[in-house]
Design a protein around this motif. Sequence first.
Motif, PDB file in Angstrom:
ATOM      1  N   UNK A  68       0.815  -0.899  -0.073  1.00  0.00           N
ATOM      2  CA  UNK A  68      -0.175  -0.028   0.160  1.00  0.00           C
ATOM      3  C   UNK A  68       0.881   0.820   0.006  1.00  0.00           C
ATOM      4  N   UNK A  69       2.099   1.224   0.465  1.00  0.00           N
ATOM      5  CA  UNK A  69       2.712   2.846   0.481  1.00  0.00           C
ATOM      6  C   UNK A  69       3.294   2.537  -0.566  1.00  0.00           C
ATOM      7  N   UNK A  70       4.073   1.796  -1.596  1.00  0.00           N
ATOM      8  CA  UNK A  70       3.986   2.357  -2.703  1.00  0.00           C
ATOM      9  C   UNK A  70       2.731   2.168  -3.373  1.00  0.00           C
ATOM     10  N   UNK A  71       2.164   1.178  -3.120  1.00  0.00           N
ATOM     11  CA  UNK A  71       0.618   1.702  -4.147  1.00  0.00           C
ATOM     12  C   UNK A  71       1.016   3.308  -4.040  1.00  0.00           C
ATOM     13  N   UNK A  72       0.579   4.351  -3.334  1.00  0.00           N
ATOM     14  CA  UNK A  72       0.134   5.168  -2.366  1.00  0.00           C
ATOM     15  C   UNK A  72       1.591   6.246  -2.883  1.00  0.00           C
ATOM     16  N   UNK A  74       2.461   9.962  -7.757  1.00  0.00           N
ATOM     17  CA  UNK A  74       3.108  10.542  -8.834  1.00  0.00           C
ATOM     18  C   UNK A  74       2.723  10.553  -9.692  1.00  0.00           C
ATOM     19  N   UNK A  75       1.758   9.299 -11.130  1.00  0.00           N
ATOM     20  CA  UNK A  75       1.550   9.432 -11.762  1.00  0.00           C
ATOM     21  C   UNK A  75       0.153  10.668 -11.574  1.00  0.00           C
ATOM     22  N   UNK A  98      -8.187  -3.545   7.948  1.00  0.00           N
ATOM     23  CA  UNK A  98      -7.306  -3.506   7.059  1.00  0.00           C
ATOM     24  C   UNK A  98      -6.569  -1.565   7.514  1.00  0.00           C
ATOM     25  N   UNK A  99      -6.817  -1.249   8.190  1.00  0.00           N
ATOM     26  CA  UNK A  99      -6.417   0.222   8.888  1.00  0.00           C
ATOM     27  C   UNK A  99      -4.716   1.087   8.663  1.00  0.00           C
ATOM     28  N   UNK A 100      -3.349   0.084   9.703  1.00  0.00           N
ATOM     29  CA  UNK A 100      -2.896  -0.475   8.928  1.00  0.00           C
ATOM     30  C   UNK A 100      -2.101   0.428   7.142  1.00  0.00           C
ATOM     31  N   UNK A 101      -2.933  -1.070   6.421  1.00  0.00           N
ATOM     32  CA  UNK A 101      -2.576  -0.879   5.689  1.00  0.00           C
ATOM     33  C   UNK A 101      -3.086   0.742   4.542  1.00  0.00           C
ATOM     34  N   UNK A 117      -1.614   6.213   2.300  1.00  0.00           N
ATOM     35  CA  UNK A 117      -1.525   7.529   2.669  1.00  0.00           C
ATOM     36  C   UNK A 117      -0.073   8.042   3.415  1.00  0.00           C
ATOM     37  N   UNK A 118       0.442   7.535   3.625  1.00  0.00           N
ATOM     38  CA  UNK A 118       1.735   7.888   4.086  1.00  0.00           C
ATOM     39  C   UNK A 118       2.552   7.723   2.922  1.00  0.00           C
ATOM     40  N   UNK A 119       2.307   7.256   1.854  1.00  0.00           N
ATOM     41  CA  UNK A 119       2.903   7.038   0.287  1.00  0.00           C
ATOM     42  C   UNK A 119       2.905   8.104   0.057  1.00  0.00           C
ATOM     43  N   UNK A 120       1.282   8.503  -0.085  1.00  0.00           N
ATOM     44  CA  UNK A 120       0.524   9.485  -1.219  1.00  0.00           C
ATOM     45  C   UNK A 120       1.715  10.705  -0.763  1.00  0.00           C
TER      46      UNK A 120
END
Length: 179
Positions: free
Chosen positions: A86-90, A95-96, A139-142, A147-150
């Motif tokens: 999820x971090x990488x996905x965010x 970026x996209x 699923x809150x940590x994911x 959110x952190x990644x985004x």
Amino acid sequence: MSRSAATATARITAVDIPSLPKLGTTWHRRGALYWLCRARTTVFLLVVMALVSFFALSLYQGFTSEWSPTARTVANRVQVAASCAALVWGWIKQRRGHHEALLNPPTPEQTRQAKRDHNRRAPGRAAAGRGLVLLAAPVMPAFAAYIVGWLTAWLTVREYPSEVGARRWLELERQGSRP
């Protein structure tokens, strides 16, 4: 060119620097005040990310606290893998979106209107989301990792689409050709 012609040209091409939400007119010169605005936003969002992460982990821990140690270990490992993804996905999603926004940046008026629209919708969304948080406890940590990644990707861009749009708008205004 005569002095009066130069003064007339300067008056014609003089355009007020538009103010952008959170940056004011500092985006134009990108001096110390601009970087202080960006640093203020970064510090604020780092605190928000820490609180969201703490809340998500606390809620998840409360949700799994009554499980057997084996089930909790399995769930924790799944949660770590999901959070990393999820971090990488965010990050990638932001970026996209940023790249697409740079291709068609908003004008200063569109930026101000988007900020007004966001401010009108935010209280209702926050109230509606409170009940859903309890349902999303597993699923809150994911979700927090997304959110952190985004937000991390958003904070680390060289310039925001609103700045690019304002620069383009300003250039068109100085040339005398409105979009």
